[in-house]
Motif scaffolding. Sequence first.
Motif, PDB file in Angstrom:
ATOM      1  N   MET A   1     -10.521 -23.150 -44.197  1.00  0.00           N
ATOM      2  CA  MET A   1     -11.010 -22.704 -45.504  1.00  0.00           C
ATOM      3  C   MET A   1     -10.711 -21.228 -45.800  1.00  0.00           C
ATOM      4  O   MET A   1     -10.193 -20.897 -46.866  1.00  0.00           O
ATOM      5  CB  MET A   1     -12.517 -22.962 -45.603  1.00  0.00           C
ATOM      6  N   ILE A   2     -11.064 -20.315 -44.866  1.00  0.00           N
ATOM      7  CA  ILE A   2     -10.960 -18.883 -45.172  1.00  0.00           C
ATOM      8  C   ILE A   2      -9.978 -18.199 -44.224  1.00  0.00           C
ATOM      9  O   ILE A   2     -10.278 -17.966 -43.052  1.00  0.00           O
ATOM     10  CB  ILE A   2     -12.330 -18.181 -45.081  1.00  0.00           C
ATOM     11  N   ARG A   3      -8.794 -17.905 -44.723  1.00  0.00           N
ATOM     12  CA  ARG A   3      -7.816 -17.143 -43.949  1.00  0.00           C
ATOM     13  C   ARG A   3      -8.043 -15.660 -44.235  1.00  0.00           C
ATOM     14  O   ARG A   3      -8.227 -15.254 -45.383  1.00  0.00           O
ATOM     15  CB  ARG A   3      -6.394 -17.537 -44.340  1.00  0.00           C
ATOM     16  N   ALA A   4      -8.014 -14.858 -43.151  1.00  0.00           N
ATOM     17  CA  ALA A   4      -8.361 -13.447 -43.309  1.00  0.00           C
ATOM     18  C   ALA A   4      -7.460 -12.559 -42.459  1.00  0.00           C
ATOM     19  O   ALA A   4      -6.710 -13.031 -41.599  1.00  0.00           O
ATOM     20  CB  ALA A   4      -9.820 -13.239 -42.908  1.00  0.00           C
ATOM     21  N   GLN A   5      -7.536 -11.286 -42.745  1.00  0.00           N
ATOM     22  CA  GLN A   5      -6.851 -10.270 -41.955  1.00  0.00           C
ATOM     23  C   GLN A   5      -7.812  -9.096 -41.771  1.00  0.00           C
ATOM     24  O   GLN A   5      -8.848  -9.023 -42.440  1.00  0.00           O
ATOM     25  CB  GLN A   5      -5.575  -9.810 -42.659  1.00  0.00           C
ATOM     26  N   LYS A   6      -7.464  -8.193 -40.879  1.00  0.00           N
ATOM     27  CA  LYS A   6      -8.319  -7.038 -40.617  1.00  0.00           C
ATOM     28  C   LYS A   6      -8.468  -6.204 -41.890  1.00  0.00           C
ATOM     29  O   LYS A   6      -7.488  -5.896 -42.562  1.00  0.00           O
ATOM     30  CB  LYS A   6      -7.728  -6.193 -39.500  1.00  0.00           C
ATOM     31  N   LEU A   7      -9.694  -5.857 -42.208  1.00  0.00           N
ATOM     32  CA  LEU A   7      -9.972  -5.065 -43.401  1.00  0.00           C
ATOM     33  C   LEU A   7      -9.530  -3.623 -43.202  1.00  0.00           C
ATOM     34  O   LEU A   7      -9.883  -2.980 -42.205  1.00  0.00           O
ATOM     35  CB  LEU A   7     -11.473  -5.100 -43.712  1.00  0.00           C
TER      36      LEU A   7
ATOM     37  N   ASP B   1     -11.988   2.474 -39.097  1.00  0.00           N
ATOM     38  CA  ASP B   1     -11.779   1.271 -38.295  1.00  0.00           C
ATOM     39  C   ASP B   1     -13.123   0.572 -38.126  1.00  0.00           C
ATOM     40  O   ASP B   1     -14.016   1.076 -37.438  1.00  0.00           O
ATOM     41  CB  ASP B   1     -11.199   1.636 -36.926  1.00  0.00           C
ATOM     42  N   VAL B   2     -13.278  -0.580 -38.765  1.00  0.00           N
ATOM     43  CA  VAL B   2     -14.545  -1.317 -38.691  1.00  0.00           C
ATOM     44  C   VAL B   2     -14.423  -2.555 -37.805  1.00  0.00           C
ATOM     45  O   VAL B   2     -15.247  -3.465 -37.864  1.00  0.00           O
ATOM     46  CB  VAL B   2     -15.053  -1.701 -40.111  1.00  0.00           C
ATOM     47  N   GLY B   3     -13.360  -2.598 -36.960  1.00  0.00           N
ATOM     48  CA  GLY B   3     -13.231  -3.691 -35.998  1.00  0.00           C
ATOM     49  C   GLY B   3     -12.846  -5.013 -36.649  1.00  0.00           C
ATOM     50  O   GLY B   3     -11.999  -5.055 -37.543  1.00  0.00           O
ATOM     51  N   GLN B   4     -13.489  -6.095 -36.184  1.00  0.00           N
ATOM     52  CA  GLN B   4     -13.147  -7.438 -36.660  1.00  0.00           C
ATOM     53  C   GLN B   4     -13.872  -7.798 -37.951  1.00  0.00           C
ATOM     54  O   GLN B   4     -14.503  -8.850 -38.081  1.00  0.00           O
ATOM     55  CB  GLN B   4     -13.433  -8.468 -35.567  1.00  0.00           C
ATOM     56  N   VAL B   5     -13.778  -6.900 -38.916  1.00  0.00           N
ATOM     57  CA  VAL B   5     -14.258  -7.177 -40.270  1.00  0.00           C
ATOM     58  C   VAL B   5     -13.069  -7.662 -41.076  1.00  0.00           C
ATOM     59  O   VAL B   5     -11.996  -7.054 -41.031  1.00  0.00           O
ATOM     60  CB  VAL B   5     -14.889  -5.929 -40.915  1.00  0.00           C
ATOM     61  N   GLY B   6     -13.247  -8.758 -41.784  1.00  0.00           N
ATOM     62  CA  GLY B   6     -12.118  -9.398 -42.424  1.00  0.00           C
ATOM     63  C   GLY B   6     -11.973  -9.119 -43.909  1.00  0.00           C
ATOM     64  O   GLY B   6     -12.946  -8.893 -44.628  1.00  0.00           O
ATOM     65  N   ASP B   7     -10.729  -9.153 -44.337  1.00  0.00           N
ATOM     66  CA  ASP B   7     -10.358  -9.106 -45.749  1.00  0.00           C
ATOM     67  C   ASP B   7      -9.750 -10.476 -46.068  1.00  0.00           C
ATOM     68  O   ASP B   7      -8.832 -10.923 -45.372  1.00  0.00           O
ATOM     69  CB  ASP B   7      -9.341  -7.982 -45.966  1.00  0.00           C
ATOM     70  N   ILE B   8     -10.242 -11.136 -47.073  1.00  0.00           N
ATOM     71  CA  ILE B   8      -9.811 -12.504 -47.361  1.00  0.00           C
ATOM     72  C   ILE B   8      -8.366 -12.514 -47.874  1.00  0.00           C
ATOM     73  O   ILE B   8      -8.026 -11.801 -48.824  1.00  0.00           O
ATOM     74  CB  ILE B   8     -10.730 -13.165 -48.404  1.00  0.00           C
TER      75      ILE B   8
ATOM     76  N   SER C   1     -21.021 -20.288 -43.642  1.00  0.00           N
ATOM     77  CA  SER C   1     -21.137 -19.004 -42.930  1.00  0.00           C
ATOM     78  C   SER C   1     -19.885 -18.175 -43.214  1.00  0.00           C
ATOM     79  O   SER C   1     -18.769 -18.699 -43.147  1.00  0.00           O
ATOM     80  CB  SER C   1     -21.257 -19.227 -41.424  1.00  0.00           C
ATOM     81  N   PRO C   2     -20.043 -16.871 -43.471  1.00  0.00           N
ATOM     82  CA  PRO C   2     -18.902 -16.035 -43.888  1.00  0.00           C
ATOM     83  C   PRO C   2     -18.051 -15.550 -42.721  1.00  0.00           C
ATOM     84  O   PRO C   2     -17.965 -14.358 -42.428  1.00  0.00           O
ATOM     85  CB  PRO C   2     -19.593 -14.871 -44.598  1.00  0.00           C
ATOM     86  N   ILE C   3     -17.420 -16.496 -42.046  1.00  0.00           N
ATOM     87  CA  ILE C   3     -16.548 -16.186 -40.919  1.00  0.00           C
ATOM     88  C   ILE C   3     -15.153 -16.729 -41.219  1.00  0.00           C
ATOM     89  O   ILE C   3     -15.007 -17.911 -41.550  1.00  0.00           O
ATOM     90  CB  ILE C   3     -17.080 -16.818 -39.617  1.00  0.00           C
ATOM     91  N   GLY C   4     -14.149 -15.877 -41.136  1.00  0.00           N
ATOM     92  CA  GLY C   4     -12.777 -16.303 -41.383  1.00  0.00           C
ATOM     93  C   GLY C   4     -11.960 -16.264 -40.112  1.00  0.00           C
ATOM     94  O   GLY C   4     -12.438 -15.870 -39.046  1.00  0.00           O
ATOM     95  N   PHE C   5     -10.702 -16.686 -40.216  1.00  0.00           N
ATOM     96  CA  PHE C   5      -9.809 -16.671 -39.053  1.00  0.00           C
ATOM     97  C   PHE C   5      -8.467 -16.053 -39.425  1.00  0.00           C
ATOM     98  O   PHE C   5      -8.007 -16.155 -40.565  1.00  0.00           O
ATOM     99  CB  PHE C   5      -9.619 -18.090 -38.491  1.00  0.00           C
TER     100      PHE C   5
ATOM    101  N   TYR D   1     -13.027 -13.304 -37.836  1.00  0.00           N
ATOM    102  CA  TYR D   1     -13.361 -12.129 -38.634  1.00  0.00           C
ATOM    103  C   TYR D   1     -14.729 -12.299 -39.282  1.00  0.00           C
ATOM    104  O   TYR D   1     -15.054 -13.358 -39.827  1.00  0.00           O
ATOM    105  CB  TYR D   1     -12.308 -11.891 -39.722  1.00  0.00           C
ATOM    106  N   ASN D   2     -15.501 -11.238 -39.225  1.00  0.00           N
ATOM    107  CA  ASN D   2     -16.786 -11.162 -39.911  1.00  0.00           C
ATOM    108  C   ASN D   2     -16.514 -10.669 -41.335  1.00  0.00           C
ATOM    109  O   ASN D   2     -15.961  -9.582 -41.522  1.00  0.00           O
ATOM    110  CB  ASN D   2     -17.686 -10.175 -39.146  1.00  0.00           C
ATOM    111  N   ILE D   3     -16.881 -11.465 -42.314  1.00  0.00           N
ATOM    112  CA  ILE D   3     -16.603 -11.115 -43.712  1.00  0.00           C
ATOM    113  C   ILE D   3     -17.927 -10.972 -44.457  1.00  0.00           C
ATOM    114  O   ILE D   3     -18.855 -11.762 -44.256  1.00  0.00           O
ATOM    115  CB  ILE D   3     -15.728 -12.191 -44.395  1.00  0.00           C
ATOM    116  N   ASN D   4     -18.023  -9.964 -45.283  1.00  0.00           N
ATOM    117  CA  ASN D   4     -19.237  -9.758 -46.062  1.00  0.00           C
ATOM    118  C   ASN D   4     -19.556 -11.014 -46.876  1.00  0.00           C
ATOM    119  O   ASN D   4     -18.692 -11.542 -47.590  1.00  0.00           O
ATOM    120  CB  ASN D   4     -19.055  -8.547 -46.978  1.00  0.00           C
ATOM    121  N   ALA D   5     -20.793 -11.501 -46.775  1.00  0.00           N
ATOM    122  CA  ALA D   5     -21.172 -12.759 -47.431  1.00  0.00           C
ATOM    123  C   ALA D   5     -21.088 -12.665 -48.954  1.00  0.00           C
ATOM    124  O   ALA D   5     -20.768 -13.653 -49.627  1.00  0.00           O
ATOM    125  CB  ALA D   5     -22.582 -13.168 -47.002  1.00  0.00           C
TER     126      ALA D   5
END
Length: 296
Positions: free
Chosen positions: A134-140, A153-160, A181-185, A192-196
């Motif tokens: 569902m949610i493809r992401a990259q490092k924010l 650098d906020v680590g494994q925070v994702g940008d959709i 749940s707002p988790i992408g890959f 990646y942890n993505i802001n809900a």
Amino acid sequence: MTNVTHIAPRDKAEILAQALPYIRKFHGKTMVIKYGGNAMTDPALQAAFAEDVVLLKLVGINPVVVHGGGPQIETALKRLGKKGEFIQGMRVTDAETMEVVEWVLAGEVQQDIVGLINHAGGKAVGLTGRDGGMIRAQKLKMLDSADASKEHDVGQVGDIISIDPGVVKALQDDAFIPVISPIGFGENNESYNINADVVAARLATVLKAEKLMMLTNISGVLNKAGELLTDLTARQIDGLFADGTLSGGMLPKIAGALDAAKSGVNSVHIIDGRVPHVLLLEILTDQAFGTMIRSH
């Protein structure tokens, strides 16, 4: 369950009849709901939220729930001796924190919400952004709000990158209520942890939702005097960012809401999750709650 024994049967019938135009107007429409704040932690508000979601589904409206879980993540980190760190409203997420985020959001928090909705008579199904791809992401890449040449650098925070709503639509068509749940890959299968708020806003856009509703712990967007702003345009929001009225956790919430409004979501509402049955009040009555955001 709210006690309504003091209301006469005739008055109850009148209340239901007044909801009919809204049920007709929104029948078959999708409503994306960002669930967070006190509504997630107060037992009475949890029950009221679940009842609202189930009733909406039963009258032909399609609710999609996206949840956060900041306080629960913070509690879990403290048990491990870690302290949460935030930059411009985003949680800094190292590898260990990412593990905690996944098991708290996709485990504890999500299953509590699914259980509440099922207990209220609905058929909820929990998903993360991994399910159905569902949610493809990259490092924010987070630029400093004051100096665009500086990057945090906020680590494994994702940008959709993209959202494929196929699995959500399949569940909706089969009478289920998706709880996400707002988790992408990422491309290397990293999480990646993505802001809900951001996930809810993008999902509302992709699903062509009728409404995006964000539950908060305040009555809506407030000005510097603490007064509720019931209706905001893009230009007014730019002004609130510029003068510092909007900051911290409200930054991604408002930015996401504005993007959704600009991208075709008919109405975006930031509403007070501390009010029992606020979803029904917002959707099925003429009483406006919180702040509505418009693109122009």
